[in-house]
Design an enzyme around this catalytic site. Structure first.
Site, mmCIF file in Angstrom:
data_model
loop_
_atom_site.group_PDB
_atom_site.id
_atom_site.type_symbol
_atom_site.label_atom_id
_atom_site.label_comp_id
_atom_site.label_asym_id
_atom_site.label_seq_id
_atom_site.Cartn_x
_atom_site.Cartn_y
_atom_site.Cartn_z
ATOM 1 C CD GLU A 7 -2.881 -1.145 2.385
ATOM 2 O OE1 GLU A 7 -2.793 -0.229 3.239
ATOM 3 O OE2 GLU A 7 -3.732 -2.039 2.469
ATOM 4 C CG HIS A 49 -6.046 0.369 4.814
ATOM 5 N ND1 HIS A 49 -4.900 -0.358 5.019
ATOM 6 C CD2 HIS A 49 -6.832 0.132 5.906
ATOM 7 C CE1 HIS A 49 -4.966 -1.000 6.177
ATOM 8 N NE2 HIS A 49 -6.143 -0.718 6.736
#
Length: 313
Positions: free
Chosen positions: A255, A274
């Site tokens: 990420e 997220h």
């Protein structure tokens, strides 16, 4: 005695904490620089990893509260070996995460990705075939706080819910519940598979090639836990090959998700950064929980949301 907060406290939040910590020192800091670990008794943090040097000197540290539900980043060998208690924010993020999961289930049921694509092209799409979620089966892999909250809401909407939990104990009102080892038995039944387990060594790549092969081609995978729980390469291949209807992904192995990931361009994938737990109410709920635990700690009472540092949850 000193309370050290790596979480910014101001206004009413600072006042609430101060009332539960009367006459004691409250130190706020961005990092460990300039902090004397020996004087710290309680730490409020958000998944900040402690240095081995800090922990070695923190001889009076009794309790660390993490304002995240996942604590895997904290669990270094030095932290696991330290005598301090650890609590987390289990339950704080349930409501927004449940709403996010329902959003994804309904988006696939009502064919929202196709409808949005048609809208961008100014294309009328009357032939789209949506479906009802009532009667569909949701498999919750990880019946912890979030998983149970999702299960309750899905049941209220008429969905059948099955799942896994470490104990394997049944849940009132739910269908089959097995230990994680029984996941493969349940996957062929599911229309929607929700990954909601904690990130531990045991749950790494909980969903891999073998598990994806067991899922219906018409099934949808939803992951709001951690990217490490799903083999992303295997999932990408399954989606590209039409072996899976779709995926709703809030977390990824790396990420931010790299710009060259094929997942970005897939019409049957819904990506969010997220943010499934995002809510303006989270700070308030976190401080309320921390204040309750502060009062318990000062009275010598058991703390809410204890974490077993050896297990990771």
């Amino acid at each position: 005695m000193q309370l050290l907060s790596f979480v910014p406290l101001a206004g009413g939040h600072l006042e609430d904490v101060a009332r539960a910590w009367p006459g004691e020192g409250i130190r706020q800091a961005e990092d460990e620089a300039g902090v004397d670990p020996a004087g710290v008794n309680v730490v409020l943090t958000f998944r900040r990893r402690f240095s081995p040097e800090f922990l070695a000197k923190a001889v009076n540290l009794e309790w660390v509260h993490c304002t995240a539900a996942g604590v895997e980043l904290l669990l270094t060998p030095e932290f696991k070996a330290h005598r301090c208690l650890l609590t987390n924010a289990r339950g704080v993020y349930n409501l927004p995460m449940v709403e996010h999961v329902l959003l994804l289930i309904l988006a696939f049921a009502r064919r929202l990705p196709e409808l949005m694509a048609a809208q961008r092209e100014a294309r009328w799409l009357p032939q789209v075939r949506s479906e009802e979620i009532r009667g569909k089966t949701v498999l919750v892999a990880g019946l912890g706080g979030v998983g149970l909250a999702v299960a309750r809401k899905c049941r209220s909407l008429g969905m059948r819910v099955i799942g896994t939990r470490r104990s394997g104990q049944p849940v009132p009102g739910m269908g089959t519940v097995l230990t994680p080892e029984g996941l493969g038995q349940l996957l062929p039944e599911a229309d929607y598979v929700l990954v909601a387990a904690p990130a531990t060594a045991e749950t790494r790549r909980l969903i891999g090639e073998a598990e994806l092969q067991l899922m219906k081609p018409s099934a949808v995978l939803i992951n709001v836990a951690r990217g490490s729980l799903v083999d992303q390469a295997a999932l990408t291949a399954a989606l590209q090959g039409g072996r899976l209807r779709g995926a709703g992904l809030d977390v990824f192995e790396a990420e931010p998700l790299p710009r060259d990931s094929p997942l970005w361009a897939m019409p049957n994938v819904i990506i969010s950064p997220h943010c499934s737990a995002s809510s303006p109410e989270n700070k308030r709920r976190n401080i309320e929980l921390f204040v309750k635990n502060l009062k318990r700690w000062r009275k010598g009472e058991p703390l809410l949301n204890p974490v077993d540092k050896s297990r990771g949850y």
